[in-house]
Design a protein around this motif. Structure first.
Motif, short mmCIF file in Angstrom:
data_model
loop_
_atom_site.label_atom_id
_atom_site.label_comp_id
_atom_site.label_asym_id
_atom_site.label_seq_id
_atom_site.Cartn_x
_atom_site.Cartn_y
_atom_site.Cartn_z
N ASP A 186 0.87 -1.17 0.00
CA ASP A 186 0.00 0.00 0.00
C ASP A 186 0.91 1.23 0.00
OD1 ASP A 186 -1.88 1.95 0.32
OD2 ASP A 186 -2.71 1.16 2.19
N TRP A 187 1.19 1.74 -1.19
CA TRP A 187 2.16 2.82 -1.34
C TRP A 187 1.70 4.10 -0.66
CZ3 TRP A 187 6.86 1.65 -2.46
CH2 TRP A 187 7.11 0.49 -3.19
N MET A 188 0.40 4.39 -0.70
CA MET A 188 -0.13 5.58 -0.05
C MET A 188 0.16 5.55 1.45
SD MET A 188 -2.01 8.29 -0.56
CE MET A 188 -3.06 9.40 0.31
N ALA A 220 5.80 27.68 8.70
CA ALA A 220 5.54 28.20 7.35
C ALA A 220 6.32 27.41 6.30
CB ALA A 220 5.91 29.67 7.28
N ILE A 221 7.38 26.76 6.70
CA ILE A 221 8.17 25.93 5.79
C ILE A 221 7.66 24.48 5.81
CG2 ILE A 221 10.49 25.04 5.28
CD1 ILE A 221 10.35 28.00 4.83
N ILE A 222 7.40 23.95 7.01
CA ILE A 222 6.99 22.55 7.14
C ILE A 222 5.60 22.32 6.58
CG2 ILE A 222 6.33 20.83 8.87
CD1 ILE A 222 9.27 20.86 8.41
N GLY A 223 4.69 23.29 6.71
CA GLY A 223 3.32 23.13 6.20
C GLY A 223 3.25 22.79 4.72
N PRO A 224 3.86 23.62 3.86
CA PRO A 224 3.84 23.28 2.43
C PRO A 224 4.57 21.98 2.10
CG PRO A 224 4.39 25.58 2.73
CD PRO A 224 4.38 24.96 4.08
N ILE A 225 5.64 21.68 2.83
CA ILE A 225 6.34 20.41 2.61
C ILE A 225 5.43 19.24 2.95
CG2 ILE A 225 8.23 18.96 3.46
CD1 ILE A 225 9.90 21.54 3.69
N LEU A 226 4.69 19.36 4.05
CA LEU A 226 3.76 18.31 4.46
C LEU A 226 2.64 18.14 3.44
CD1 LEU A 226 2.96 16.31 6.67
CD2 LEU A 226 1.68 18.15 7.75
N ILE A 227 2.05 19.23 2.99
CA ILE A 227 0.96 19.16 2.00
C ILE A 227 1.48 18.60 0.68
CG2 ILE A 227 -0.69 20.53 0.66
CD1 ILE A 227 -1.39 20.24 3.64
N GLY A 268 4.11 16.64 0.28
CA GLY A 268 4.43 15.23 0.48
C GLY A 268 3.20 14.35 0.47
N LEU A 269 2.12 14.81 1.09
CA LEU A 269 0.86 14.05 1.07
C LEU A 269 0.30 13.97 -0.35
CD1 LEU A 269 -0.83 15.33 4.34
CD2 LEU A 269 0.14 13.07 3.93
N GLY A 270 0.44 15.06 -1.10
CA GLY A 270 -0.01 15.05 -2.50
C GLY A 270 0.78 14.06 -3.34
N MET A 271 2.09 14.03 -3.15
CA MET A 271 2.92 13.08 -3.88
C MET A 271 2.60 11.64 -3.49
SD MET A 271 4.61 14.85 -5.95
CE MET A 271 6.06 14.03 -6.51
N GLY A 322 -0.31 10.62 -2.51
CA GLY A 322 -1.59 10.34 -3.17
C GLY A 322 -1.41 9.98 -4.63
N ILE A 323 -0.57 10.73 -5.33
CA ILE A 323 -0.30 10.44 -6.75
C ILE A 323 0.35 9.07 -6.89
CG2 ILE A 323 1.12 11.14 -8.72
CD1 ILE A 323 0.56 14.05 -7.87
N ALA A 324 1.30 8.75 -6.01
CA ALA A 324 1.95 7.43 -6.07
C ALA A 324 0.95 6.32 -5.82
CB ALA A 324 3.09 7.36 -5.05
N GLY A 325 0.03 6.52 -4.88
CA GLY A 325 -1.00 5.52 -4.62
C GLY A 325 -1.93 5.31 -5.80
N ILE A 326 -2.32 6.39 -6.45
CA ILE A 326 -3.19 6.30 -7.63
C ILE A 326 -2.47 5.62 -8.77
CG2 ILE A 326 -4.34 7.67 -9.41
CD1 ILE A 326 -4.97 9.71 -7.15
N LEU A 327 -1.22 5.99 -9.02
CA LEU A 327 -0.45 5.36 -10.10
C LEU A 327 -0.25 3.88 -9.84
CD1 LEU A 327 2.24 8.08 -10.88
CD2 LEU A 327 0.27 7.43 -12.27
N ALA A 328 0.01 3.50 -8.61
CA ALA A 328 0.20 2.09 -8.28
C ALA A 328 -1.09 1.31 -8.54
CB ALA A 328 0.64 1.93 -6.85
N LYS A 329 -2.22 1.91 -8.20
CA LYS A 329 -3.50 1.23 -8.43
C LYS A 329 -3.79 1.07 -9.93
CE LYS A 329 -7.45 1.58 -5.89
NZ LYS A 329 -8.57 2.28 -5.26
N VAL A 330 -3.48 2.11 -10.71
CA VAL A 330 -3.72 2.04 -12.15
C VAL A 330 -2.81 1.01 -12.80
CG1 VAL A 330 -3.43 3.35 -14.30
CG2 VAL A 330 -4.59 4.39 -12.36
N ILE A 331 -1.54 0.99 -12.42
CA ILE A 331 -0.60 0.04 -12.99
C ILE A 331 -0.96 -1.38 -12.59
CG2 ILE A 331 1.81 -0.73 -12.87
CD1 ILE A 331 2.57 2.27 -12.70
N ARG A 332 -1.45 -1.57 -11.37
CA ARG A 332 -1.81 -2.89 -10.87
C ARG A 332 -2.98 -3.48 -11.63
NH1 ARG A 332 -2.38 -2.17 -4.86
NH2 ARG A 332 -0.15 -1.90 -4.93
N LYS A 333 -3.90 -2.63 -12.11
CA LYS A 333 -5.10 -3.12 -12.81
C LYS A 333 -4.80 -3.58 -14.23
CE LYS A 333 -8.68 -0.80 -10.27
NZ LYS A 333 -9.84 0.07 -10.33
N ARG A 334 -3.66 -3.22 -14.78
CA ARG A 334 -3.32 -3.64 -16.17
C ARG A 334 -3.04 -5.08 -16.26
NH1 ARG A 334 0.54 0.86 -18.81
NH2 ARG A 334 -0.69 2.63 -18.25
#
Length: 70
Positions: A18-20, A44-51, A53-56, A58-70
């Motif tokens: 579970d990559w996410m 002010a620095i950690i907040g954007p890094i945290l957001i 990182g969570l976005g990345m 999420g993208i990794a989790g979505i990509l893993a799910k799409v690749i897994r379904k092929r």
């Protein structure tokens, strides 16, 4: 005579990663370690890094799910 029984596969099936959850956990640990060290980081620095990182994660989790379904 015994009925035909399909051969049993004795190998254990592993579970999928579970990559996410993995990336979010690593981000959580990283931010926690950063707050334990001196100097304390600016929120002010950690907040954007945290957001970001969570976005990345999420993208990794979505990509893993799409690749897994092929």
């Amino acid at each position: 005579m015994a009925p035909d029984v399909p051969e049993r596969n004795d190998r254990k099936r592993g579970h999928r990663t579970d990559w996410m959850a993995l990336l979010c956990g690593l981000l959580f640990v990283g931010v926690g370690v950063r707050y334990l060290t001196d100097p304390t980081p600016d929120p002010a620095i950690i907040g954007p890094i945290l957001i970001g990182g969570l976005g990345m994660a999420g993208i990794a989790g979505i990509l893993a799910k799409v690749i897994r379904k092929r």
